[in-house]
Design a protein around this motif. Structure first.
Motif, PDB file in Angstrom:
ATOM      1  N   PHE A  51      -1.879   3.852  -4.366  1.00 19.67           N
ATOM      2  CA  PHE A  51      -1.851   5.055  -3.525  1.00 19.67           C
ATOM      3  C   PHE A  51      -3.246   5.595  -3.251  1.00 19.67           C
ATOM      4  CE2 PHE A  51      -1.701   9.768  -3.325  1.00 19.67           C
ATOM      5  CZ  PHE A  51      -0.995   9.906  -2.143  1.00 19.67           C
ATOM      6  N   ASP A  52      -4.042   5.684  -4.286  1.00 19.80           N
ATOM      7  CA  ASP A  52      -5.405   6.203  -4.123  1.00 19.80           C
ATOM      8  C   ASP A  52      -6.338   5.466  -5.083  1.00 19.80           C
ATOM      9  OD1 ASP A  52      -4.858   7.286  -6.604  1.00 19.80           O
ATOM     10  OD2 ASP A  52      -4.805   9.369  -5.916  1.00 19.80           O
ATOM     11  N   ASP A  90       0.855  -1.180   0.000  1.00 22.95           N
ATOM     12  CA  ASP A  90       0.000   0.000   0.000  1.00 22.95           C
ATOM     13  C   ASP A  90       0.891   1.231   0.000  1.00 22.95           C
ATOM     14  OD1 ASP A  90      -2.757  -0.722  -0.054  1.00 22.95           O
ATOM     15  OD2 ASP A  90      -2.593  -1.463   2.006  1.00 22.95           O
ATOM     16  N   GLU A  91       0.583   2.173  -0.869  1.00 18.52           N
ATOM     17  CA  GLU A  91       1.357   3.403  -0.937  1.00 18.52           C
ATOM     18  C   GLU A  91       0.690   4.542  -0.182  1.00 18.52           C
ATOM     19  OE1 GLU A  91       2.136   4.210  -5.038  1.00 18.52           O
ATOM     20  OE2 GLU A  91       3.086   2.251  -5.397  1.00 18.52           O
ATOM     21  N   TYR A  92      -0.549   4.345   0.267  1.00 16.62           N
ATOM     22  CA  TYR A  92      -1.206   5.399   1.037  1.00 16.62           C
ATOM     23  C   TYR A  92      -0.702   5.389   2.476  1.00 16.62           C
ATOM     24  CZ  TYR A  92      -4.374   1.605   2.576  1.00 16.62           C
ATOM     25  OH  TYR A  92      -4.905   0.454   3.089  1.00 16.62           O
ATOM     26  N   ARG A 148       7.422   6.112  -2.300  1.00 17.38           N
ATOM     27  CA  ARG A 148       6.758   5.395  -3.393  1.00 17.38           C
ATOM     28  C   ARG A 148       7.330   5.882  -4.724  1.00 17.38           C
ATOM     29  NH1 ARG A 148       3.540   9.527  -1.549  1.00 17.38           N
ATOM     30  NH2 ARG A 148       2.474  10.808  -3.117  1.00 17.38           N
ATOM     31  N   GLN A 157       1.218   9.214  -8.034  1.00 19.52           N
ATOM     32  CA  GLN A 157      -0.122   8.617  -8.001  1.00 19.52           C
ATOM     33  C   GLN A 157      -0.094   7.232  -8.636  1.00 19.52           C
ATOM     34  OE1 GLN A 157      -3.088  11.159  -9.825  1.00 19.52           O
ATOM     35  NE2 GLN A 157      -4.621  10.588  -8.314  1.00 19.52           N
ATOM     36  N   ALA A 174       4.459   6.504   2.184  1.00 13.31           N
ATOM     37  CA  ALA A 174       4.095   5.189   1.631  1.00 13.31           C
ATOM     38  C   ALA A 174       4.093   4.183   2.765  1.00 13.31           C
ATOM     39  CB  ALA A 174       5.095   4.752   0.556  1.00 13.31           C
TER      40      ALA A 174
END
Length: 469
Positions: free
Chosen positions: A441-442, A317-319, A433, A437, A424
């Motif tokens: 990320f999203d 996961d990059e968020y 990351r 985007q 990230a």
């Protein structure tokens, strides 16, 4: 349908142009412990009903993915016969607050082509340096008397969603339904076809669509939908898939590995995505185990692809602004995931081949503005869930958040740069990351260059181009 199914299944697993595939062996074991300790115990060895679906020319995994690695070696010579990287539900639970207080056990399985001699099965674990070391071994004679060789008849027949050739030459994806009643089987099939179609509209799956077979399988339930305990909803379902895993309202998994494997064994598969018959936003993905997605949510397309990215390619996961169930923080070790880095050596960042000369590392981006807007968004999101507002309001908030992010990023000169963007792996600082985007990320629609390349590596491990004649 039955005649067509028989033909397709025969094509998928017993193509005459290929040597006969060996049987599929499954080792079921218990993985237990707490935050500081862990143990393994053998449950049983099973010969599954279908032949091994994989390519016998690609039995060794050199991708260096996963928290764990299974190795099957010749018991006498020690020669490596088979290996695959994977991660576990136990490893995620181990980082939760609960793991510091109690012991828990989780069912796990590893599968491999049946050998013609006794073998030693080894489970390896990645250490703090990123290297694998053996944590459990079991001697397995697949011809021993206590091996389970006979299975009950298949409770349901798998549906061929996309069949492009014999299983040993293809990646076999199995879409499993949970929470669908007998009267909703057509709904499940439609969802499986719709989401598979979307997966293969997204690069790099789009360009590699012919390298996949897709199957669908579901056992009917008495009630529609799966459990969501935080709202008092409890439904019995064959796989026990539910929301609120580890206390996270959007995290959807099953912890009944045995039920999942005993159903999945009646279809050719290497990867599994579980569709839950719910509209509430949620999903999950464990590398090499399975992924999940809420099929009726407005964001089902995104959920299906994002969670499959975790399961299929081990993408991180990059968020980092959304709350998660497991503990983060501590030392910033270099992640094994291909799309996150602690950037210890900027000159040799792991995705260096994608970075243009002169790109600043770390790479500047509108981080402060993004985080300010995200704090307000997360506050509103939490309030909607706490008030149990209609799912349409949550979907509208997600659309508003994505629109704001797109507008903010569109003005930045590094909008499409491959670099190292701080934020990230659930952390605002210390992890980076590859691009500003990405689907990881999203809720945007494309994978970044690094994620796309990482996916392609796994496709190459499981598929083979057709022989030219």
């Amino acid at each position: 349908m039955n005649r067509f199914f028989s033909f397709v299944l025969a094509l998928a697993v017993t193509a005459p142009a290929l040597a006969a595939q060996p049987a599929t062996v499954r080792v079921d074991y218990l993985h237990s412990g707490n935050a500081l300790d862990e143990h393994y115990a053998m449950e049983r060895v099973v010969i599954e009903p279908l032949p091994w679906p994989g390519d016998l020319r690609a039995t060794i995994d050199n991708t260096n993915r996963g928290n764990n690695l299974v190795e099957v070696v010749d018991a006498k010579s020690g020669a490596l016969l088979y290996s695959r990287g994977f991660s576990t539900v136990f490893a995620e639970w181990r980082s939760t607050e609960e793991a510091g207080k109690i012991n828990r056990g989780f069912q796990e399985s590893v599968r491999f082509p049946k050998p013609d001699k006794p073998v030693r099965v080894r489970i390896l674990k990645r250490d703090e340096r990123g290297a694998f070391s053996v944590v459990w071994t079991a001697d397995v004679d697949t011809d021993a008397m206590d091996v389970v060789r006979k299975q009950p008849p298949a409770p349901v027949k798998p549906l061929p969603i996309r069949v492009n050739g014999p299983s040993p030459d293809k990646v076999d994806l199995l879409i499993v339904g949970d929470g669908y009643t007998k009267g909703e089987m057509k709904k499940f099939e439609a969802a499986a076809r719709r989401l598979a179609d979307h997966l293969f509209a997204v690069s790099p799956f789009k360009e590699r669509a012919k390298d996949f077979n897709v199957w669908a399988l579901a056992l009917p339930t008495e009630e529609s939908g799966v459990s969501r305990p935080s709202t008092g909803v409890h439904h019995a379902s064959p796989l026990g898939t539910r929301y609120d895993i580890f206390g996270s309202e959007r995290y959807v998994l099953t912890t009944d590995n045995r039920a999942l494997r005993e159903l999945a064994q009646f279809a050719p598969y290497e990867f599994i995505e579980i569709l839950v018959n719910n509209e509430t936003y949620g999903g999950g993905g464990i590398f090499g185990q399975f992924s999940t997605a809420a099929a009726d949510n407005d964001w089902a397309n995104y959920l299906f692809v994002h969670e499959f990215g975790h399961h299929f390619a081990g993408l991180a996961d990059e968020y980092y602004t959304s709350p998660v169930a497991y503990a983060t923080g501590g030392a910033r070790q270099e992640p094994w995931e291909p799309n996150a880095t602690a950037l210890r050596d900027p000159a040799n960042v792991k995705w260096k081949k994608f970075v243009k000369e002169g790109t600043p590392l770390p790479t500047p981006w509108p981080k402060d503005a993004y985080e300010s807007a995200s704090r307000a968004y997360q506050k509103e999101r939490a309030a909607l869930r706490a008030a149990n507002r209609p799912e349409s309001e949550m979907s509208a908030l997600f659309r508003k958040d994505l629109q704001h992010t797109d507008e903010l990023f569109s003005r930045d000169p590094h909008r499409h740069t491959v670099g190292a963007f701080e934020g990230a792996n659930y952390e605002a600082t210390g992890y980076y990351r590859p691009e500003m985007q990405c689907i990881m990320f999203d809720r945007s629609e494309t994978f970044c260059s690094v994620c796309a390349d990482a996916i392609g590596t796994i496709i190459d491990l499981y598929s083979r181009p057709p022989v030219k004649r």
